[in-house]
Design a protein around this motif. Structure first.
Motif, short mmCIF file in Angstrom:
data_model
loop_
_atom_site.label_atom_id
_atom_site.label_comp_id
_atom_site.label_asym_id
_atom_site.label_seq_id
_atom_site.Cartn_x
_atom_site.Cartn_y
_atom_site.Cartn_z
N LYS A 17 0.83 -1.22 0.00
CA LYS A 17 0.00 0.00 0.00
C LYS A 17 0.86 1.26 0.00
N HIS A 18 1.96 1.25 0.75
CA HIS A 18 2.76 2.47 0.85
C HIS A 18 3.58 2.74 -0.41
N ALA A 19 4.07 1.70 -1.05
CA ALA A 19 4.83 1.91 -2.29
C ALA A 19 3.91 2.51 -3.37
N ASP A 39 -6.20 11.55 4.57
CA ASP A 39 -5.87 10.20 5.06
C ASP A 39 -6.94 9.88 6.10
N THR A 40 -7.94 9.07 5.70
CA THR A 40 -9.14 8.91 6.56
C THR A 40 -8.91 7.99 7.76
N HIS A 41 -7.98 7.07 7.67
CA HIS A 41 -7.69 6.13 8.76
C HIS A 41 -6.18 6.18 8.97
N ALA A 42 -5.75 7.18 9.74
CA ALA A 42 -4.34 7.58 9.67
C ALA A 42 -3.38 6.78 10.56
N GLY A 43 -3.88 6.27 11.70
CA GLY A 43 -2.95 5.61 12.63
C GLY A 43 -2.11 6.64 13.35
N ARG A 44 -0.94 6.23 13.89
CA ARG A 44 -0.16 7.15 14.75
C ARG A 44 0.97 7.86 14.02
N PRO A 89 7.67 4.56 8.65
CA PRO A 89 6.71 5.65 8.44
C PRO A 89 5.35 5.12 8.01
N GLY A 90 4.30 5.55 8.73
CA GLY A 90 2.94 5.25 8.32
C GLY A 90 2.52 6.22 7.22
N SER A 91 1.28 6.06 6.76
CA SER A 91 0.83 6.87 5.62
C SER A 91 0.91 8.38 5.87
N PRO A 92 0.55 8.90 7.08
CA PRO A 92 0.64 10.36 7.24
C PRO A 92 2.07 10.87 7.10
N CYS A 108 -7.48 11.69 9.75
CA CYS A 108 -8.54 11.37 10.71
C CYS A 108 -8.16 10.11 11.47
N GLU A 109 -8.41 10.12 12.76
CA GLU A 109 -8.10 8.96 13.60
C GLU A 109 -8.90 9.10 14.90
N PRO A 110 -9.81 8.17 15.21
CA PRO A 110 -10.61 8.30 16.42
C PRO A 110 -9.99 7.69 17.68
N HIS A 111 -9.04 6.78 17.54
CA HIS A 111 -8.49 6.09 18.71
C HIS A 111 -7.73 7.11 19.57
N ARG A 133 -11.80 11.93 14.59
CA ARG A 133 -13.15 11.66 14.11
C ARG A 133 -13.18 10.41 13.23
N ASP A 134 -14.39 9.98 12.93
CA ASP A 134 -14.61 8.84 12.05
C ASP A 134 -14.21 9.21 10.61
N GLY A 135 -13.38 8.36 10.01
CA GLY A 135 -12.85 8.66 8.69
C GLY A 135 -13.91 8.63 7.60
N PHE A 136 -14.90 7.74 7.73
CA PHE A 136 -15.94 7.66 6.70
C PHE A 136 -16.84 8.90 6.75
N ILE A 154 -7.94 5.71 1.90
CA ILE A 154 -8.86 5.08 2.86
C ILE A 154 -8.28 3.72 3.25
N ASP A 155 -7.92 3.58 4.52
CA ASP A 155 -7.18 2.38 4.95
C ASP A 155 -7.78 1.85 6.26
N PRO A 156 -8.99 1.26 6.17
CA PRO A 156 -9.70 0.85 7.40
C PRO A 156 -9.05 -0.37 8.07
C1 SAM Z 1 -4.70 0.03 9.02
S1 SAM Z 1 -4.60 1.25 10.27
C2 SAM Z 1 -4.05 2.67 9.42
C3 SAM Z 1 -2.64 2.67 9.00
C4 SAM Z 1 -2.20 3.92 8.29
N1 SAM Z 1 -3.13 4.31 7.25
C5 SAM Z 1 -0.84 3.71 7.67
O1 SAM Z 1 -0.77 3.34 6.49
O2 SAM Z 1 0.16 3.96 8.34
C6 SAM Z 1 -6.27 1.65 10.57
C7 SAM Z 1 -6.46 2.80 11.56
O3 SAM Z 1 -7.85 3.18 11.52
C8 SAM Z 1 -8.21 3.59 12.82
N2 SAM Z 1 -9.69 3.56 12.86
C9 SAM Z 1 -10.54 2.65 13.41
N3 SAM Z 1 -11.82 3.01 13.20
C10 SAM Z 1 -11.79 4.17 12.49
C11 SAM Z 1 -12.78 5.05 11.97
N4 SAM Z 1 -14.07 4.80 12.12
N5 SAM Z 1 -12.38 6.15 11.31
C12 SAM Z 1 -11.06 6.43 11.15
N6 SAM Z 1 -10.07 5.64 11.61
C13 SAM Z 1 -10.42 4.54 12.28
C14 SAM Z 1 -7.53 2.60 13.72
O4 SAM Z 1 -7.42 3.13 15.03
C15 SAM Z 1 -6.18 2.45 13.01
O5 SAM Z 1 -5.24 3.36 13.53
#
Ligand code: SAM
Length: 276
Positions: A17-19, A39-44, A89-92, A108-111, A133-136, A154-156
């Motif tokens: 995914k990252h490449a 980046d809707t599901h960003a992680g840390r 490095p994660g996606s952000p 976006c990241e809700p955790h 917040r919720d990415g969707f 979008i990386d749920p």
């Molecule tokens: C696969 S990881 C993301 C990895 C990141 N995109 C990367 O490539 O480095 C999925 C992330 O989505 C977060 N997550 C869970 N539910 C979510 C939601 N409803 N909206 C946005 N993010 C959510 C999780 O906490 C987790 O950090």
């Protein structure tokens, strides 16, 4: 929300995914106009592969550890970024590393813990906005961007049973809100039947002009194992099939585990034709 990406960072699915993501970011920057990245599901943001979480699964040993030092020119950009950025490095972090002064990134990241780490990572960075917040939901709120050019990633976590359906709906929504935007959405490949169902779901009123790029490191039959990594690309930029094919070929050469492995790039309307 039990999912923590620290257990999986740098695994073979992340490498795929990252490449591809890096190539897409650069493609959006061919024109000298500003671009917006969501980046809707960003992680840390970045991951220590020596952390107890990463060491517990050791998934990166079958991912980034197999690629380091690979001389294939197709991988130079991705491996150079991983090397340069330190930790994994994660996606952000990857997207941020390529931003020009005219570009913006929203994550976006809700955790609670993940978003706190992400805020620390980008503290005082005027080009990066972090939303807890919720990415969707954010697809409705943050699209379309004022730049009118951009990429939504979008990386749920695929923890929930209905994640494929939510992703299909998210793709439809993102394209409705921002028809000219590029979208890249990740999905796990466990068994092929589930993936075909997902592609069929997308064909019914789903995004127009979409391709699937997939790499499976083992035969996609066992539904209990992560056998492959896939991305749906909506509005693929010019040259994507050729570039993705070179990237997947190089990744496959190192990451494949069994003879049933392979990779493919195809529109959603037919069976994926294996390229390897
Ligand atoms: C696969 S990881 C993301 C990895 C990141 N995109 C990367 O490539 O480095 C999925 C992330 O989505 C977060 N997550 C869970 N539910 C979510 C939601 N409803 N909206 C946005 N993010 C959510 C999780 O906490 C987790 O950090």
């Amino acid at each position: 929300m039990n999912y923590r990406h620290a257990y999986h960072a740098g695994n073979f699915a992340d490498c795929v995914k990252h490449a591809l993501l890096l190539w897409l970011v650069r493609a959006l920057q061919r024109k000298e106009k500003p671009a917006f990245f969501l980046d809707t599901h960003a992680g840390r943001g970045r991951y220590d592969l020596a952390s107890p979480e990463a060491l517990q699964t050791g998934e990166w040993r079958e991912g980034i550890a197999l690629l380091r030092g690979d001389p294939d020119p197709a991988l130079a950009d991705y491996l150079g970024a991983v090397e340069r950025l330190g930790l994994y490095p994660g996606s952000p972090r990857l997207i941020r590393s390529l931003l020009r002064p005219i570009d913006r990134l929203a994550c976006c990241e809700p955790h609670p813990e993940e978003v706190a780490a992400l805020k620390r990572e980008f503290a005082h960075d005027p080009q990066v906005a972090i939303h807890r917040r919720d990415g969707f939901e954010a697809l409705g709120a943050l699209l379309p961007p004022r730049e009118r050019r951009g990429l939504t990633f979008i990386d749920p976590p695929f923890e929930a049973e209905d994640e494929f359906a939510r992703l299909a709906e998210g793709l439809r929504r993102a394209q409705r809100r921002f028809p000219s935007g590029v979208i890249a959405a990740w999905y796990p490949i466990k068994n092929q039947a589930r993936v075909r169902q997902f592609h069929a779901m997308l064909q019914e009123g789903g995004p127009q002009d979409a391709l699937a790029a997939e790499l499976w490191r083992s035969t996609p039959l066992d539904p209990t194992r992560l056998n492959g990594s896939g991305l749906i690309i909506v509005n693929p930029p010019f040259g994507f099939p050729e570039a993705a094919s070179a990237l997947l070929r190089a990744l496959h050469a190192r990451l494949a585990r069994e003879t049933g492995s392979g990779y493919a790039i195809a529109p959603l309307d037919g069976a994926m034709t294996r390229l390897s």
